[in-house]
Scaffold this active site. Structure first.
Site, short mmCIF file in Angstrom:
data_model
loop_
_atom_site.label_atom_id
_atom_site.label_comp_id
_atom_site.label_asym_id
_atom_site.label_seq_id
_atom_site.Cartn_x
_atom_site.Cartn_y
_atom_site.Cartn_z
N LYS A 151 10.91 12.85 -72.42
CA LYS A 151 9.48 13.18 -72.53
C LYS A 151 9.20 14.61 -72.05
O LYS A 151 10.06 15.25 -71.45
CB LYS A 151 8.66 12.17 -71.74
CG LYS A 151 8.79 10.75 -72.27
CD LYS A 151 8.42 10.67 -73.74
CE LYS A 151 8.30 9.25 -74.25
NZ LYS A 151 9.50 8.41 -74.04
C1 LIG Z 1 4.38 6.03 -77.60
C2 LIG Z 1 5.21 5.49 -76.50
N1 LIG Z 1 4.67 4.59 -75.66
C3 LIG Z 1 5.39 4.07 -74.62
C4 LIG Z 1 6.68 4.44 -74.41
C5 LIG Z 1 7.45 3.83 -73.28
O1 LIG Z 1 7.79 4.78 -72.30
P1 LIG Z 1 8.86 4.40 -71.17
O2 LIG Z 1 10.21 4.66 -71.75
O3 LIG Z 1 8.54 5.35 -70.04
O4 LIG Z 1 8.64 2.98 -70.81
C6 LIG Z 1 7.29 5.38 -75.26
C7 LIG Z 1 8.70 5.79 -75.04
O5 LIG Z 1 9.35 6.37 -75.85
C8 LIG Z 1 6.55 5.92 -76.34
O6 LIG Z 1 7.11 6.78 -77.18
#
Ligand SMILES: Cc1ncc(COP(=O)(O)O)c(C=O)c1O
Length: 224
Positions: A178
Site C-alpha cells: 500500500k
Molecule cells: C480495497 C481494499 N480493501 C481492503 C483491503 C484489505 O487490506 P489488508 O490487507 O490491510 O487487510 C485491500 C487490500 O488489498 C484492498 O485493496
C-alpha cells in the site's frame, strides 16, 4: 514489467524500528498510541484506532454499526475480497453495486437501485487512491452509514479533505504493497469518541485497558 511503486524505507525507518526493538516494547504500546494521534491529525479525524489490517478495521466498522444477520451492505464489484468478506463474517449479506468503468468508483445509480429496507451500510472503495464522489454518494445514501474503504487511499483528498474523515468510518491499510507501507497494518478513523473506545475494546478481546496503561508506573514492560 512495469514497476508501479516500491516501499520507500530509508535510514529513518530503520532507526525507528531499531528504537522500538531496543525499548523492549514491541507490542501494542506507546508507538501505536503516538501513531494513532498523528494519523488522526493527518487524516483530519477525531480518532484513529490502529489494527493489524484494513480487513480488521472494516470488520470493526461493521460491528460498530451493529450490522448482523438479515442486514445488507452495499459494496462495489471491483475491490479486494475483504470489502465483501467482512460483511459475510458478520452474518450479513454483501450486495454488489457495479462500478463506473472509467473511474472504477461505485456507480451511484446502481447503489440507488440496490438500497432496500435491510441496507445498513455502504462501503465505497477509493480505488487506486481515486476518491469516490462522497457528496453525491451521501445524497444517494440518504442517511445510511458510509464506511470508506481507504485501503489504497492514504494521502488522497476529496474537495480538500482527506478521505476517511468524510463518511461515518474510514478504514486504511498499511499492508506492504500500500502507499503507506509496513509489514501489515491498518487503522480505523472516526469522529465519535464512543465508537473509538468500543473499537479499542473490540480489537483486543473486550479488554478495555491497553498493556501500556496497565503496566507499572515506570512504563517498563512487565515481563514478570
Ligand atoms: C480495497 C481494499 N480493501 C481492503 C483491503 C484489505 O487490506 P489488508 O490487507 O490491510 O487487510 C485491500 C487490500 O488489498 C484492498 O485493496
Amino acid at each position: 514489467m512495469i514497476q508501479v511503486f516500491r516501499p520507500s524505507m530509508g535510514q529513518e525507518e530503520i532507526d525507528a524500528v531499531a528504537e522500538v526493538i531496543r525499548s523492549g516494547w514491541i507490542g501494542l504500546g506507546p508507538k501505536t498510541a503516538q501513531f494513532e494521534t498523528e494519523f488522526a491529525q493527518y487524516v483530519g479525524a477525531d480518532h484513529a484506532v490502529g489494527v493489524n489490517s484494513c480487513t480488521a478495521a472494516l470488520d470493526l466498522a461493521i460491528k460498530l454499526l451493529g450490522v448482523n444477520h438479515g442486514h445488507e451492505v452495499i459494496v462495489p464489484t471491483m475491490t479486494f475480497v475483504s470489502t465483501a468478506h467482512v460483511v459475510a463474517y458478520n452474518l450479513a449479506t454483501p450486495v454488489f453495486a457495479d462500478v463506473d468503468p472509467r473511474t472504477l468508483a461505485i456507480d451511484l445509480d446502481d447503489v440507488r437501485r440496490k438500497i432496500t429496507a435491510r441496507t445498513r451500510a455502504i462501503i465505497p472503495v477509493h480505488y487506486s487512491g481515486r476518491p469516490v464522489d462522497l457528496d453525491a454518494l451521501k445524497e444517494v445514501a440518504g442517511g445510511i452509514p458510509i464506511i470508506e474503504d481507504c485501503a489504497h487511499a492514504t494521502g488522497a483528498r476529496y474537495r480538500g479533505r482527506h478521505v476517511g474523515s468524510i463518511g461515518d468510518i474510514g478504514c486504511f491499510s498499511f499492508h506492504a504493497v500500500k502507499n503507506l507501507a509496513m509489514g501489515d497494518g491498518g487503522a480505523l478513523c472516526v469522529n465519535n469518541a464512543q465508537w473509538a473506545q468500543r473499537a479499542k475494546r473490540l480489537r483486543w478481546l473486550g479488554i478495555d485497558k491497553g498493556t501500556w496503561d496497565r503496566t507499572s508506573a515506570d512504563k517498563a514492560y512487565w515481563w514478570q
